[in-house]
Design an enzyme around this catalytic site. Structure first.
Site, PDB file in Angstrom:
ATOM      1  N   HIS A 102       0.817   4.745   5.832  1.00 39.23           N
ATOM      2  CA  HIS A 102      -0.325   5.665   6.145  1.00 39.23           C
ATOM      3  C   HIS A 102       0.059   6.636   6.994  1.00 39.23           C
ATOM      4  CE1 HIS A 102      -4.093   7.284   6.803  1.00 39.23           C
ATOM      5  NE2 HIS A 102      -3.972   7.053   7.946  1.00 39.23           N
TER       6      HIS A 102
ATOM      7  N   HIS B   2      -6.026   3.493  -1.998  1.00 39.79           N
ATOM      8  CA  HIS B   2      -7.430   4.256  -2.225  1.00 39.79           C
ATOM      9  C   HIS B   2      -7.092   4.895  -3.613  1.00 39.79           C
ATOM     10  CE1 HIS B   2      -4.975   8.024  -1.264  1.00 39.79           C
ATOM     11  NE2 HIS B   2      -4.774   7.188  -0.259  1.00 39.79           N
TER      12      HIS B   2
ATOM     13  N   GLU C 152      -1.651   8.075  -5.725  1.00 36.95           N
ATOM     14  CA  GLU C 152      -0.606   7.486  -5.143  1.00 36.95           C
ATOM     15  C   GLU C 152      -0.483   6.115  -5.668  1.00 36.95           C
ATOM     16  OE1 GLU C 152      -1.621   7.327  -0.725  1.00 36.95           O
ATOM     17  OE2 GLU C 152      -2.442   9.336  -0.972  1.00 36.95           O
TER      18      GLU C 152
ATOM     19  N   HIS D 185      -7.799  10.693  -2.142  1.00 40.56           N
ATOM     20  CA  HIS D 185      -6.661  11.883  -2.191  1.00 40.56           C
ATOM     21  C   HIS D 185      -5.318  11.530  -2.847  1.00 40.56           C
ATOM     22  CE1 HIS D 185      -5.486   9.634   1.450  1.00 40.56           C
ATOM     23  NE2 HIS D 185      -4.574  10.203   1.223  1.00 40.56           N
TER      24      HIS D 185
ATOM     25  N   GLU E  48      -6.862   3.627   4.104  1.00 41.96           N
ATOM     26  CA  GLU E  48      -8.090   4.041   3.509  1.00 41.96           C
ATOM     27  C   GLU E  48      -8.788   3.087   2.948  1.00 41.96           C
ATOM     28  OE1 GLU E  48      -5.861   7.964   4.245  1.00 41.96           O
ATOM     29  OE2 GLU E  48      -5.597   6.235   3.330  1.00 41.96           O
TER      30      GLU E  48
ATOM     31  N   ASP F 216      -1.510   0.948   3.386  1.00 39.24           N
ATOM     32  CA  ASP F 216      -2.211   2.035   3.272  1.00 39.24           C
ATOM     33  C   ASP F 216      -3.254   1.956   4.329  1.00 39.24           C
ATOM     34  OD1 ASP F 216      -2.596   4.754   3.562  1.00 39.24           O
ATOM     35  OD2 ASP F 216      -2.803   5.168   1.169  1.00 39.24           O
TER      36      ASP F 216
END
Length: 276
Positions: A62, A106, A136, A118, A11, A9
């Site tokens: 991502h 994240h 996630e 998020h 972030e 990902d």
């Protein structure tokens, strides 16, 4: 031969703190892509340091799933990119893999301080499986666990690392930044972060059999909090999905975690539809 999937990902990548570094239409995105690719290469290198004959797959995980720079990625790995695809952020994973490594992840929506926290989409406020809130990290770890695959490593900020340790205590974590807020952190120099990532990836793969897969047995009761009313209207069109007593919540029962995971991915896509 050890087979490893690296799910990357953005972030939680070293140095990244702001949406302008993660979104393709923003000015700083190309820099973010380069940082993401370099972190992925560090982890590929660490896996192959520990297991030179390992088969390494990398899932671009991502946004559009087309962020990693293929021409700059370590040529010893196979890249999974593009969408839609089965298993989303775990694209390519099956029961033949020995371990999955989460890079640049994240923390879940609502946690904090946590950088760019998020859950799948800004439209998803929370996902609860049998009452347990999963972002996630938890959703992907449980999907891997459903297939018997261990999550052996995670890199990200301190909040993301703590989130995985709560779910998979034996996993290796690499804190590349300490969150000061949603868009601020004290970050390691990227080269220092990559050195730590390479070493940690080697340790994680070498001891991956000590990590138990995260297995959530069905049937499972799932609740999803959605941000806007029209999203609930669309979600309620899916067979088996109902509105819960709370005004922004939909609910469904899944036979197993694979069914729950697929339906959450579908809800994320429906949430992106804006009525005419």
């Amino acid at each position: 031969m050890t087979k490893v999937l690296i799910s990357v990902d953005m972030e939680g990548v070293s140095g990244i703190v702001h949406p302008s570094e993660t979104k393709p239409d923003r000015y700083d995105y190309e820099r973010g892509r380069a940082l993401m690719t370099a972190d992925a290469n560090a982890v590929i290198g660490g896996v192959l340091d520990a297991e030179p004959d390992a088969e390494v797959w990398v899932a671009d995980a991502h946004g559009p799933f087309r962020n990693l720079l293929p021409e700059q990625l370590d040529r010893r790995a196979r890249l999974v990119r593009g969408k839609p695809r089965p298993l989303g952020m775990l694209g390519g994973l099956d029961a033949g893999f020995d371990a999955v490594l989460f890079v640049g992840y994240h923390a879940r929506a609502g946690s904090g301080p946590a950088v760019l926290a998020h859950t799948m989409s800004d439209a998803i406020l929370d996902v609860r499986v049998d009452g347990r809130s999963l972002g996630e990290i938890g959703l992907n770890a449980a999907m891997a666990g459903h297939m018997g695959v261990r999550v052996a490593l995670l890199s990200g900020d301190d909040a993301a690392c703590a989130e995985l340790r709560e779910l998979v205590p034996a996993a290796v974590t690499v804190e590349v930044k300490k969150a000061l807020g949603q868009g601020a952190a004290a970050v390691l120099h990227p080269e220092e972060a990559r050195e730590q990532l390479r070493g940690a990836a080697g340790r994680a793969v070498a001891r991956h059999r000590e990590v138990a897969p995260l297995a959530l047995r069905g049937p499972l009761d799932v609740e999803v909090d959605l941000a806007l009313p029209h999203m609930l209207d669309l979600a309620a069109l899916v067979p088996g999905v109902t509105r819960a007593a709370a005004g922004r919540t939909i609910a469904f029962r899944a036979a197993d975690f694979a069914e729950a995971y697929r339906l959450v991915l579908l809800l994320v896509q429906l949430a992106g539809i804006v009525p005419g």
